[in-house]
Design a protein around this motif. Structure first.
Motif, PDB file in Angstrom:
ATOM      1  N   LYS A 150      -7.476  10.970  -3.453  1.00  0.00           N
ATOM      2  CA  LYS A 150      -8.471  11.390  -4.440  1.00  0.00           C
ATOM      3  C   LYS A 150      -9.121  10.193  -5.111  1.00  0.00           C
ATOM      4  O   LYS A 150     -10.176  10.313  -5.739  1.00  0.00           O
ATOM      5  CB  LYS A 150      -7.823  12.258  -5.506  1.00  0.00           C
ATOM      6  CG  LYS A 150      -7.247  13.561  -4.994  1.00  0.00           C
ATOM      7  CD  LYS A 150      -6.785  14.439  -6.137  1.00  0.00           C
ATOM      8  CE  LYS A 150      -5.672  13.794  -6.945  1.00  0.00           C
ATOM      9  NZ  LYS A 150      -5.121  14.686  -8.000  1.00  0.00           N
ATOM     10  N   GLY A 151      -8.500   9.064  -5.012  1.00  0.00           N
ATOM     11  CA  GLY A 151      -9.001   7.850  -5.621  1.00  0.00           C
ATOM     12  C   GLY A 151      -8.076   6.697  -5.273  1.00  0.00           C
ATOM     13  O   GLY A 151      -7.047   6.878  -4.617  1.00  0.00           O
TER      14      GLY A 151
ATOM     15  N   LYS B  67       2.422   9.487  -4.799  1.00  0.00           N
ATOM     16  CA  LYS B  67       3.040  10.770  -4.477  1.00  0.00           C
ATOM     17  C   LYS B  67       2.690  11.869  -5.472  1.00  0.00           C
ATOM     18  O   LYS B  67       2.507  13.037  -5.108  1.00  0.00           O
ATOM     19  CB  LYS B  67       4.563  10.607  -4.394  1.00  0.00           C
ATOM     20  CG  LYS B  67       5.028   9.741  -3.233  1.00  0.00           C
ATOM     21  CD  LYS B  67       6.522   9.509  -3.277  1.00  0.00           C
ATOM     22  CE  LYS B  67       6.983   8.618  -2.130  1.00  0.00           C
ATOM     23  NZ  LYS B  67       8.438   8.326  -2.216  1.00  0.00           N
ATOM     24  N   LYS B  68       2.603  11.504  -6.741  1.00  0.00           N
ATOM     25  CA  LYS B  68       2.405  12.517  -7.774  1.00  0.00           C
ATOM     26  C   LYS B  68       0.986  13.054  -7.827  1.00  0.00           C
ATOM     27  O   LYS B  68       0.767  14.221  -8.177  1.00  0.00           O
ATOM     28  CB  LYS B  68       2.802  11.954  -9.136  1.00  0.00           C
ATOM     29  CG  LYS B  68       4.296  11.733  -9.295  1.00  0.00           C
ATOM     30  CD  LYS B  68       4.627  11.183 -10.674  1.00  0.00           C
ATOM     31  CE  LYS B  68       6.126  10.988 -10.851  1.00  0.00           C
ATOM     32  NZ  LYS B  68       6.456  10.440 -12.184  1.00  0.00           N
ATOM     33  N   GLN B  69      -0.010  12.208  -7.498  1.00  0.00           N
ATOM     34  CA  GLN B  69      -1.389  12.652  -7.667  1.00  0.00           C
ATOM     35  C   GLN B  69      -2.286  12.349  -6.459  1.00  0.00           C
ATOM     36  O   GLN B  69      -3.509  12.346  -6.581  1.00  0.00           O
ATOM     37  CB  GLN B  69      -1.996  12.014  -8.915  1.00  0.00           C
ATOM     38  CG  GLN B  69      -1.417  12.538 -10.222  1.00  0.00           C
ATOM     39  CD  GLN B  69      -1.753  13.995 -10.473  1.00  0.00           C
ATOM     40  OE1 GLN B  69      -2.544  14.612  -9.765  1.00  0.00           O
ATOM     41  NE2 GLN B  69      -1.143  14.576 -11.495  1.00  0.00           N
TER      42      GLN B  69
ATOM     43  N   ALA C 262      -2.318  10.960 -16.091  1.00  0.00           N
ATOM     44  CA  ALA C 262      -3.167  11.935 -16.782  1.00  0.00           C
ATOM     45  C   ALA C 262      -4.519  11.323 -17.116  1.00  0.00           C
ATOM     46  O   ALA C 262      -5.564  11.998 -17.034  1.00  0.00           O
ATOM     47  CB  ALA C 262      -2.476  12.421 -18.056  1.00  0.00           C
ATOM     48  N   TRP C 263      -4.529  10.054 -17.480  1.00  0.00           N
ATOM     49  CA  TRP C 263      -5.779   9.366 -17.803  1.00  0.00           C
ATOM     50  C   TRP C 263      -6.678   9.243 -16.574  1.00  0.00           C
ATOM     51  O   TRP C 263      -7.874   9.519 -16.631  1.00  0.00           O
ATOM     52  CB  TRP C 263      -5.471   7.993 -18.372  1.00  0.00           C
ATOM     53  CG  TRP C 263      -6.657   7.284 -18.958  1.00  0.00           C
ATOM     54  CD1 TRP C 263      -7.306   6.202 -18.446  1.00  0.00           C
ATOM     55  CD2 TRP C 263      -7.325   7.595 -20.185  1.00  0.00           C
ATOM     56  NE1 TRP C 263      -8.330   5.809 -19.266  1.00  0.00           N
ATOM     57  CE2 TRP C 263      -8.369   6.651 -20.352  1.00  0.00           C
ATOM     58  CE3 TRP C 263      -7.139   8.571 -21.166  1.00  0.00           C
ATOM     59  CZ2 TRP C 263      -9.227   6.663 -21.449  1.00  0.00           C
ATOM     60  CZ3 TRP C 263      -8.001   8.585 -22.256  1.00  0.00           C
ATOM     61  CH2 TRP C 263      -9.027   7.644 -22.394  1.00  0.00           C
TER      62      TRP C 263
ATOM     63  N   VAL D 277       0.840  -1.196   0.000  1.00  0.00           N
ATOM     64  CA  VAL D 277       0.000   0.000   0.000  1.00  0.00           C
ATOM     65  C   VAL D 277       0.875   1.246   0.000  1.00  0.00           C
ATOM     66  O   VAL D 277       1.754   1.403   0.854  1.00  0.00           O
ATOM     67  CB  VAL D 277      -0.938   0.042   1.225  1.00  0.00           C
ATOM     68  CG1 VAL D 277      -1.843   1.272   1.158  1.00  0.00           C
ATOM     69  CG2 VAL D 277      -1.768  -1.233   1.323  1.00  0.00           C
ATOM     70  N   ALA D 278       0.645   2.119  -0.959  1.00  0.00           N
ATOM     71  CA  ALA D 278       1.315   3.426  -1.020  1.00  0.00           C
ATOM     72  C   ALA D 278       0.264   4.507  -0.814  1.00  0.00           C
ATOM     73  O   ALA D 278      -0.787   4.486  -1.456  1.00  0.00           O
ATOM     74  CB  ALA D 278       2.013   3.611  -2.352  1.00  0.00           C
ATOM     75  N   GLU D 279       0.538   5.437   0.088  1.00  0.00           N
ATOM     76  CA  GLU D 279      -0.406   6.497   0.427  1.00  0.00           C
ATOM     77  C   GLU D 279       0.108   7.850  -0.078  1.00  0.00           C
ATOM     78  O   GLU D 279       1.311   8.021  -0.302  1.00  0.00           O
ATOM     79  CB  GLU D 279      -0.607   6.570   1.946  1.00  0.00           C
ATOM     80  CG  GLU D 279      -1.246   5.340   2.560  1.00  0.00           C
ATOM     81  CD  GLU D 279      -2.761   5.322   2.392  1.00  0.00           C
ATOM     82  OE1 GLU D 279      -3.311   6.216   1.724  1.00  0.00           O
ATOM     83  OE2 GLU D 279      -3.398   4.394   2.918  1.00  0.00           O
ATOM     84  N   PRO D 280      -0.791   8.824  -0.246  1.00  0.00           N
ATOM     85  CA  PRO D 280      -0.349  10.167  -0.650  1.00  0.00           C
ATOM     86  C   PRO D 280       0.696  10.725   0.301  1.00  0.00           C
ATOM     87  O   PRO D 280       0.528  10.664   1.530  1.00  0.00           O
ATOM     88  CB  PRO D 280      -1.642  10.987  -0.594  1.00  0.00           C
ATOM     89  CG  PRO D 280      -2.733   9.991  -0.787  1.00  0.00           C
ATOM     90  CD  PRO D 280      -2.256   8.737  -0.114  1.00  0.00           C
TER      91      PRO D 280
END
Length: 279
Positions: free
Chosen positions: A40-41, A66-68, A268-269, A30-33
């Motif tokens: 966000k999703g 991390k990016k989104q 981006a998608w 599991v990777a978290e923001p």
């Protein structure tokens, strides 16, 4: 062996920053923001033959998170039967054009590659593995994914699973995924798997891919771009890249820019198609 290129590539450098846990019956990375904000999703990564513990897959999951600001899961859909990493080195030796000693040693490496392929391929055949993926995705949608967007990203072995899950599968009246991404999928049933897609799906295919030819990729493009607006997909051809470029690029010998661009394509998608999801 049906796909030698599925076992070629390199191991990436880096230390994954996520955690492992037990989730919906499967061991899961599991990777978290990194921002600490609510996700966000959710994105589920279905890996290549080297499975959920492969450092390349975990670093990719970290990058998505991390990016989104997504929560990213990489479950053990292979139930401990992922391909051993030594296959990457053995495959290089099998395919190398070297000295007479290298030639004499090839039968030894071929034996171990074929043995590892059999031990991986039999328990991970699609008919056995897909129900595991489907059950996980159904539980996810009914629980933590009940009110936020869910995406899926599949690579090589995980590509077919991704495309089938992106079909007409639901839980509690909701689609299992709101958007999908796949790079260099393997073992496809062309073109039935493509025609059955319902979630908007983005493809990244190298023009040197051994599993999907440029002509087949263009046919896929025609099918997904002709779908209704809510299901319409996209196809990006990566010129000069072969099978596995998005997750197993050998950065010491090959151009890694394609892998970075494929990650940006996926994000981006998901950003585009998560924006208007409301549950």
């Amino acid at each position: 062996m049906s796909c030698p290129d599925c076992f070629k590539g390199g191991v990436h450098e880096g230390t994954p920053s996520g955690i492992t846990t037990r989730l919906h019956g499967l061991d899961t990375y599991v990777a978290e923001p990194a921002s600490g904000r609510p996700p966000k999703g959710i994105i589920v990564v279905i890996p290549d033959a080297f499975g959920w513990e492969f450092v390349n897959i975990r670093l990719m999951a970290d990058g998505y998170a991390k990016k989104q600001d997504y929560r990213v899961y990489a479950p053990d859909f292979m139930n401990g039967n992922s391909a051993p990493l030594y296959m990457l080195d053995s495959m290089k030796l099998v395919l190398a054009k070297g000295t007479w000693f290298d030639t004499l040693a090839k039968p030894y490496h071929i034996f171990w590659v074929l043995l590892a392929f059999a031990k991986w391929g039999i328990p991970n055949r699609f008919a056995k593995s897909f129900p595991i993926v489907q059950k996980f995705m159904e539980n996810l949608r009914r629980n933590e994914g009940a009110h936020i967007p869910v995406g899926i990203a599949g690579f090589c072995w995980g590509g077919k699973h991704t495309l089938v899950i992106a079909g007409d599968f639901k839980a509690d009246g909701k689609p299992l995924v709101d958007a999908a991404f796949t790079a260099h999928p393997s073992f496809l049933s062309l073109y039935d798997d493509i025609k059955k897609i319902r979630a908007p799906t983005s493809f990244g295919i190298g023009d040197l891919d051994s599993q999907v030819s440029p002509e087949q990729a263009e046919k896929i493009r025609d099918i997904i771009e002709a779908k209704p607006e809510a299901q319409k997909g996209e196809m990006r051809m990566y010129h000069g890249y072969g099978h596995g470029f998005a997750c197993r690029v050998d950065a010491k010998n090959d151009d890694p820019r394609g892998a970075a661009e494929a990650e940006d394509q996926a994000l981006a998608w998901f950003e585009k198609h998560f924006a208007n999801v409301r549950y």
